[in-house]
Design a protein around this motif. Structure first.
Motif, short mmCIF file in Angstrom:
data_model
loop_
_atom_site.label_atom_id
_atom_site.label_comp_id
_atom_site.label_asym_id
_atom_site.label_seq_id
_atom_site.Cartn_x
_atom_site.Cartn_y
_atom_site.Cartn_z
N ARG A 96 0.83 -1.21 0.00
CA ARG A 96 0.00 0.00 0.00
C ARG A 96 0.86 1.26 0.00
N GLY A 97 1.90 1.27 0.83
CA GLY A 97 2.79 2.43 0.87
C GLY A 97 3.52 2.64 -0.44
N ALA A 98 3.95 1.55 -1.08
CA ALA A 98 4.63 1.66 -2.37
C ALA A 98 3.68 2.19 -3.43
N PHE A 99 2.43 1.76 -3.38
CA PHE A 99 1.43 2.22 -4.35
C PHE A 99 1.18 3.72 -4.20
N MET A 146 5.17 9.05 5.58
CA MET A 146 4.13 8.08 5.22
C MET A 146 4.73 6.69 5.02
N ALA A 147 5.86 6.62 4.31
CA ALA A 147 6.53 5.34 4.08
C ALA A 147 6.99 4.72 5.40
N GLU A 148 7.52 5.56 6.28
CA GLU A 148 7.95 5.07 7.59
C GLU A 148 6.76 4.55 8.39
N THR A 274 5.35 7.89 -13.02
CA THR A 274 5.95 7.70 -11.71
C THR A 274 7.44 8.01 -11.74
N ALA A 275 7.92 8.69 -10.70
CA ALA A 275 9.33 9.10 -10.63
C ALA A 275 10.20 8.01 -10.01
N ILE A 276 11.47 8.05 -10.35
CA ILE A 276 12.42 7.12 -9.74
C ILE A 276 12.53 7.38 -8.23
N ASN A 277 12.16 8.59 -7.77
CA ASN A 277 12.17 8.88 -6.34
C ASN A 277 11.19 7.99 -5.57
N ALA A 278 10.15 7.51 -6.23
CA ALA A 278 9.23 6.58 -5.58
C ALA A 278 9.96 5.27 -5.26
N VAL A 279 10.81 4.84 -6.18
CA VAL A 279 11.61 3.62 -5.96
C VAL A 279 12.59 3.86 -4.82
N ILE A 280 13.21 5.05 -4.81
CA ILE A 280 14.18 5.37 -3.75
C ILE A 280 13.51 5.39 -2.39
N ALA A 281 12.31 6.02 -2.29
CA ALA A 281 11.59 6.06 -1.02
C ALA A 281 11.26 4.65 -0.53
N CYS A 282 10.86 3.78 -1.45
CA CYS A 282 10.53 2.40 -1.07
C CYS A 282 11.77 1.65 -0.60
N LEU A 287 9.63 -0.67 1.76
CA LEU A 287 8.34 -0.98 1.16
C LEU A 287 8.57 -1.90 -0.04
N THR A 288 7.52 -2.21 -0.78
CA THR A 288 7.64 -3.15 -1.90
C THR A 288 8.26 -2.44 -3.10
N VAL A 289 9.57 -2.54 -3.21
CA VAL A 289 10.31 -1.81 -4.25
C VAL A 289 9.86 -2.22 -5.64
N ASP A 290 9.65 -3.52 -5.87
CA ASP A 290 9.33 -3.99 -7.21
C ASP A 290 7.99 -3.46 -7.71
#
Length: 315
Positions: A96-99, A146-148, A274-282, A287-290
Motif C-alpha cells: 500500500r505504501g509503495a502504491f 508516510m513510508a515510515e 511515476t518518478a524514480i524517487n518513488a523507488v528510492i523512497a521504497c 516498502l515493496t520496491v518492485d
C-alpha cells in the motif's frame, strides 16, 4: 518539417535512446552500480545546478509565476489523494505504501523538464524545475513519513534512520545545490543583468547532456521480470496519472493561469509518469520496491506513447 516538429525527435534521441542504452549496459554488465551512482550525482550536483541558474536567469518575472510552486505542491497532493481509494485494496501495508508513493511522485524535473523544453524552450524547463523542487520538499515532509508509518505498522520495527535525519540529509546536502542555482538565476534576473547570448548555446547543450545522464541510469534499473509480476497491481495508477491528474489541472490552469507557456508546462507535468524517487523512497523504508519499479516502467512507457499527441495539442 518546421523547427518545432524537428525538436520532437528529442523524445527519441534524449529520452528513449539513453533508456535503451542504459538497459543494454546493465544486461551486458558493461557498467557497475558504483559508476551509475557517480553519474547520477554528477547530474544532480553540477548539470542541474548549471541549468537552473541559466533558465531562471531569463524566466519571465510576472504574477503567474506564483502558480508554479503552488501547482508543484498540488502535483503531489492531487494524485496522492486520488490514489488512496485504489490503495485500500492492498492488505499488505508495504504494498500500500509503495502504491501511494508511486501515485504521489511523478518524473517532473527530468522527463517533464526535457519535454517542456522541447515545446517551450528555457522558460518551460525553468517552470518544471520549480515544480520539481516543490515535489522534493513534500518528498521529505509527507512521503518519507508516510513510508515510515506503513513500514512500522506492518513490521512493528522502528527505522534506524530518524525522520529528522532524513530531512537533514535531503535539505542539507550537495543534492540541493540546484536551489542555489535557481536563487542565483532569479537574483541576476531581478537585477536586470542580461544573460550573455553564448550561454543560450551552453544551456541547450547541457539540456541534452543532462537528459542522457538522467535517463541512462533509469534504463540501467529496469527489470522486466518484476515489472510483469506487478503489472496487474499498478493498473489503477494509470487512471491516476493519465486521467484524474490531467483533468484536474486542465480545469485549474484554464481558470487561473493566463501565461500559455506556464499552462502548457503544467499540463505536461500533470501526465508525467511515476518518478524514480518513488523507488528510492521504497528502498529507504523497506516498502515493496518492485511494485514501484513496475509502476515506473509501465507509466513511463505509456507517457512516451501519448506525449507526441500532447505535443501537437499544446504547441
Amino acid at each position: 518539417m518546421d523547427h518545432l516538429n524537428l525538436r520532437l525527435l528529442f523524445v527519441f534521441t534524449d529520452l528513449l535512446l539513453p533508456l535503451i542504452v542504459g538497459y543494454v549496459l546493465h544486461r551486458k554488465q558493461l557498467i557497475s552500480d558504483a559508476a551509475i551512482t557517480k553519474i547520477i550525482r554528477f547530474n544532480v550536483i553540477f548539470v542541474y545546478t548549471l541549468l537552473s541558474l541559466l533558465s531562471f536567469w531569463v524566466l519571465p518575472l510576472n504574477f503567474s509565476l506564483i502558480w508554479a510552486p503552488i501547482c508543484g505542491f498540488l502535483l503531489v497532493l492531487v494524485p496522492g489523494a486520488a490514489g488512496l481509494p485504489f490503495a485500500r485494496r492492498f492488505p499488505n501495508l508495504l504494498d500500500r505504501g509503495a502504491f501511494i508513493s508511486s501515485a504521489m511522485l511523478s518524473n517532473l524535473g527530468t522527463l517533464g523538464g526535457v519535454c517542456a523544453f522541447i515545446l517551450y524552450n528555457e522558460p518551460g524547463f525553468a517552470y518544471c524545475q520549480l515544480a520539481g523542487t516543490c515535489q522534493n520538499i513534500l518528498l521529505c515532509l509527507i512521503v518519507f513519513p508516510m513510508a515510515e508509518y506503513y513500514y512500522i505498522k506492518q513490521s512493528g520495527k522502528q527505522q534506524k534512520t530518524s525522520r529528522l535525519q532524513s530531512l537533514r540529509e535531503m535539505f542539507l546536502s550537495p543534492n540541493q545545490l540546484s536551489l542555489l542555482g535557481m536563487a542565483a538565476g532569479l537574483a541576476l534576473n531581478a537585477a536586470g543583468i542580461e544573460r550573455p547570448a553564448f550561454l543560450s548555446v551552453v544551456f541547450q547543450s547541457f539540456v541534452h547532456i543532462g537528459a542522457w545522464i538522467a535517463m541512462l541510469p533509469v534504463g540501467f534499473l529496469i527489470n522486466f521480470h518484476q515489472v510483469k509480476r506487478y503489472a496487474h497491481d499498478v493498473r489503477s495508477l494509470n487512471i491516476v496519472h493519465f486521467v484524474i491528474s490531467p483533468l484536474f489541472f486542465y480545469v485549474l490552469t484554464g481558470l487561473v493561469i493566463d501565461d500559455p507557456i506556464l499552462r502548457g508546462s503544467l499540463m505536461i507535468l500533470s501526465i508525467c509518469p511515476t518518478a524514480i524517487n518513488a523507488v528510492i523512497a521504497c528502498k529507504l523504508y523497506h516498502l515493496t520496491v518492485d511494485l514501484a519499479v513496475s509502476s515506473f516502467v509501465i507509466t513511463t512507457a505509456i507517457f512516451f506513447a501519448i506525449f507526441p499527441l500532447l505535443f501537437f495539442l499544446l504547441r
